[in-house]
Design an enzyme around this catalytic site. Structure first.
Site, PDB file in Angstrom:
ATOM      1  N   ARG A 132       0.258   0.542  14.136  1.00 34.47           N
ATOM      2  CA  ARG A 132      -0.816   0.330  13.208  1.00 34.47           C
ATOM      3  C   ARG A 132      -1.402  -1.001  13.421  1.00 34.47           C
ATOM      4  NH1 ARG A 132      -0.589   0.219   6.540  1.00 34.47           N
ATOM      5  NH2 ARG A 132      -2.865  -0.482   6.181  1.00 34.47           N
TER       6      ARG A 132
ATOM      7  N   ASP B 112      -5.328  -5.055  -6.316  1.00 34.66           N
ATOM      8  CA  ASP B 112      -4.596  -5.744  -5.051  1.00 34.66           C
ATOM      9  C   ASP B 112      -5.561  -5.943  -4.002  1.00 34.66           C
ATOM     10  OD1 ASP B 112      -2.825  -6.119  -3.077  1.00 34.66           O
ATOM     11  OD2 ASP B 112      -2.330  -3.774  -2.746  1.00 34.66           O
TER      12      ASP B 112
ATOM     13  N   LYS C  69      -7.674  -0.696  -4.646  1.00 32.87           N
ATOM     14  CA  LYS C  69      -7.674  -1.804  -3.213  1.00 32.87           C
ATOM     15  C   LYS C  69      -8.556  -2.537  -3.132  1.00 32.87           C
ATOM     16  CE  LYS C  69      -4.778  -1.880  -0.475  1.00 32.87           C
ATOM     17  NZ  LYS C  69      -3.322  -2.649  -0.614  1.00 32.87           N
TER      18      LYS C  69
ATOM     19  N   HIS D 180       5.231   0.788  -4.514  1.00 30.88           N
ATOM     20  CA  HIS D 180       4.090   0.889  -3.216  1.00 30.88           C
ATOM     21  C   HIS D 180       4.058   2.120  -2.591  1.00 30.88           C
ATOM     22  CE1 HIS D 180       3.671  -0.345   1.060  1.00 30.88           C
ATOM     23  NE2 HIS D 180       2.542  -0.961   0.375  1.00 30.88           N
TER      24      HIS D 180
END
Lengths: 434, 434
Positions: free
Chosen positions: B413, B222, B193, B329
């Site tokens: 979130r 990513d 990440k 994902h």
């Protein structure tokens, strides 16, 4: 639950002398009935193309089928349908459905998958459509499927049949045939098999159908690629009103490039009648190029050669994603195939047209389904309140079908040879003919 | 078999302070556990995003769920996933997964579909993958998912955790984190990440990973769209060797047009590292344009927002047809989601990359699966020899998760707010940042 036996039954069923650009339907059509028996004594069934080759391909899988779980068999055999990525051209412009070597593996896989689903459904007490994610409709609309034809109802010798429809080799007799079929089954849309008479006569036929049935009945014409681009455009133009109201122009000409050209020219004239196909697009591998060219606006699915019911569901999702319509192709078939077609159509949200079916051309004398022919009411087949496909085999009738297969001399479909044998010794399939 | 009860359980699970271009993971991640009970007393379960909104959307369906057959519910609710044809843009470049209003219906549908499949599987004694057409693999490979992170393991107050990985805010500490994770779980590929430190430091991180692990371990990065086209091309060029061996460059920049431009420029330099995405392509509606532009060469599926397991299978078939790779994902999740991901991956032939999973970031103290955490061995999760998803709920643990949800102040979130609260009061998500 494991599969303990595979049984394949080649059968012959009387078929009327129907005409198409491929030639003439033989006196018998061949089908194969598949049985899978489980260790709990439940039997799952399916129906597919008939030919010595088809039976051989099924029997070649015996070692992988017997002893396997019906829940796992589709996965175990998945390479048979997963080979089709982008790339390979599989056009069926020349090969008759069921005789194209390029889709032999998907045809065979489909016959096994359907029998597994029927076996599972009968074991757990659920209709096949519920095993596929659940029905989105309780009944599935089918189209009338009129053909130009010679007189008679198929069969040979003492098994030869009369036929309620008679000869139809003119617009007027074709319209009468449709009216008979609509009166009997209640069809709400018409798929007319063209490519047999001069294009002007087929245009006239559609115009007469339109006048006879009214604009609320969608009309389609399928000349099986018999026309040039020029003729296709001319027909599309002449029938813009008649085909434009919820119908389509199916495979007027051969190949994606030609289909694209027909589409381009019609759209340039403001005519948006969709082009449909079951020969230029017959596998997933054909779709990228078709999308790129906008060659085909309606794909005719057919679980028999697309690789089974789940592959048809994948196809439908893909069609929806790319704003392509979905219809369903049919070959000569009995009630087992009709029910498989009905179940997958019931579990496929993006089915945008009534399905094709040859079923009205077959008769009760040949049906292998226990209790006789599957009813078509108001043009629809209902999902029965029974597990699996909702039908069982009539073993006496199956034995009769096998006997007829043993007696008749047909071992594969060859409409061109039949045309030469019975109508014109010099006949050849010519694409484009007009 | 009919569904007699729906139970939704909002839970909070400790989540380490992981960094991304969205900001910072909060001390707790929210999840929702769904139970469907049948009139035979069997319970099917699923796990999805947690938020007050998600629970509300599930509860809003109660009237359609209770009294329905689990075999038919997916069909009855199909309009929730079938809305997505071509057209509507659903980019998630700004919305956090689970918080995008455009996929609220597909998220909710997926949670119901998975619980129905688990219920059916547990009723008939079959693993979920066999209900989906049958497994094509017995175990599913997952990737390590290293993050730059602050020290600590999440949770608050007396529930706050230590963390075996510690702070990682440099290439060297990130490599150490990966080595710990690989040693513990045996992962054979790495999804890193990025989008957190300067691009040159992230290039350096990948280069160090490549040296540490060797060329046989595929690497992905990513940055969650943190870069300009220019920077994306620069990174792609700098890492052509490191990402080119079976890895990919995931969402380097925002939007299909920019992704296309990155692709075009890299290919012009002879660099064929695929571009992957889970934000530029998040629904079927995005695919036609992506195909047309060749913007994305790998789609990251995720049953949680693509509309369930069957929709992921449709997606896979579509990806294969258009020569697009398929990966998976992940968001923060527990063992129920992990098993749903594993079952659909097992029943999906065209899965061309190891799946993502955040699972190593969660701990046994929060697991709601009976018997504790699902094992990852040699980087893989095996399909257990048990019906349904293969896991059951630990109701004591579920109660603890509910209690933690009740106590903590998080209700949705918001990584940006968390970043401001704990690291930098002036922090803003900026796309592109570099």
């Amino acid at each position: 639950m494991l599969i303990t036996d595979l049984r394949t039954h080649p059968i012959a069923i009387a078929d009327p002398p129907l005409r198409s650009s491929y030639g003439l339907h033989a006196a018998y059509a061949l089908r194969t009935i598949v049985e899978l028996e489980s260790d709990e004594g439940v039997v799952g069934i399916s129906e597919t193309y008939g030919s010595e080759g088809q039976v051989r391909q099924l029997e070649a899988l015996r070692g992988r089928i017997v002893g396997a779980s019906p829940y796992r068999l589709s996965g175990l055999l998945s390479s048979m349908v997963e080979g089709q990525g982008a790339g390979a051209e599989r056009s069926q412009n020349y090969a008759l459905p069921g005789e194209n070597p390029l889709d032999a593996t998907t045809r065979t896989y489909a016959a096994i998958e359907v029998a597994c689903l029927d076996l599972i459904g009968k074991t757990v007490g659920q209709p096949v459509c519920e095993l596929l994610g659940g029905r989105v409709r309780d009944e599935v609309p089918f189209s009338a499927y009129p053909f130009f034809k010679q007189a008679g109802g198929g069969g040979q010798g003492e098994d030869s049949r009369t036929d309620e429809y008679g000869e139809a080799l003119s617009p007027e007799t074709l319209v009468r045939q449709v009216q008979q079929m609509v009166a009997k089954y209640g069809f709400g849309s018409i798929k007319f098999k063209g490519g047999v008479l001069e294009p002007d006569l087929e245009i006239e036929t559609i115009k007469q159908l339109y006048r006879a049935l009214g604009p609320q009945v969608p009309l389609r014409i399928d000349p099986n690629s018999a026309w040039t681009v020029e003729t296709s455009v001319r027909v599309g133009r002449a029938l813009s009103e008649e085909l434009g109201r919820g119908g389509y122009l199916e495979d007027p000409t051969a190949g994606l490039e030609n289909m694209r050209e027909v589409r381009r020219r019609l759209v340039a004239e403001g005519i948006r009648t969709p082009l449909a196909s079951n020969v230029a697009v017959t596998s997933f591998a054909d779709i990228p190029r078709s999308v790129q060219l906008d060659a085909v606006q309606v794909i005719l699915s057919d679980h028999h050669y697309w690789g089974g019911l789940r592959q048809v569901q994948h196809l439908a999702r893909m069609a929806k994603t790319f704003s392509i319509g979905l219809s369903m192709h049919s070959n000569t078939h009995l009630g087992v195939s009709l029910m498989a077609m009905t179940h997958v159509a019931a579990a496929t949200p993006h089915l945008t047209y009534a399905c094709d079916t040859h079923y009205p051309w077959q008769s009760a004398e040949d049906e292998v389904v226990l209790g006789g022919r599957v009813p078509i009411v108001n043009g629809c087949v209902r999902i029965p309140d029974k597990p699996g496909l909702g039908v069982e085999l009539d073993y006496d009738q199956l034995a009769r079908g096998r006997e007829r297969y043993a007696k008749c001399h047909y071992r594969k479909r060859d409409d061109e040879a039949e045309m030469r044998r019975r109508i014109d010794p010099n006949w050849k399939r010519i694409l484009p003919r007009w």
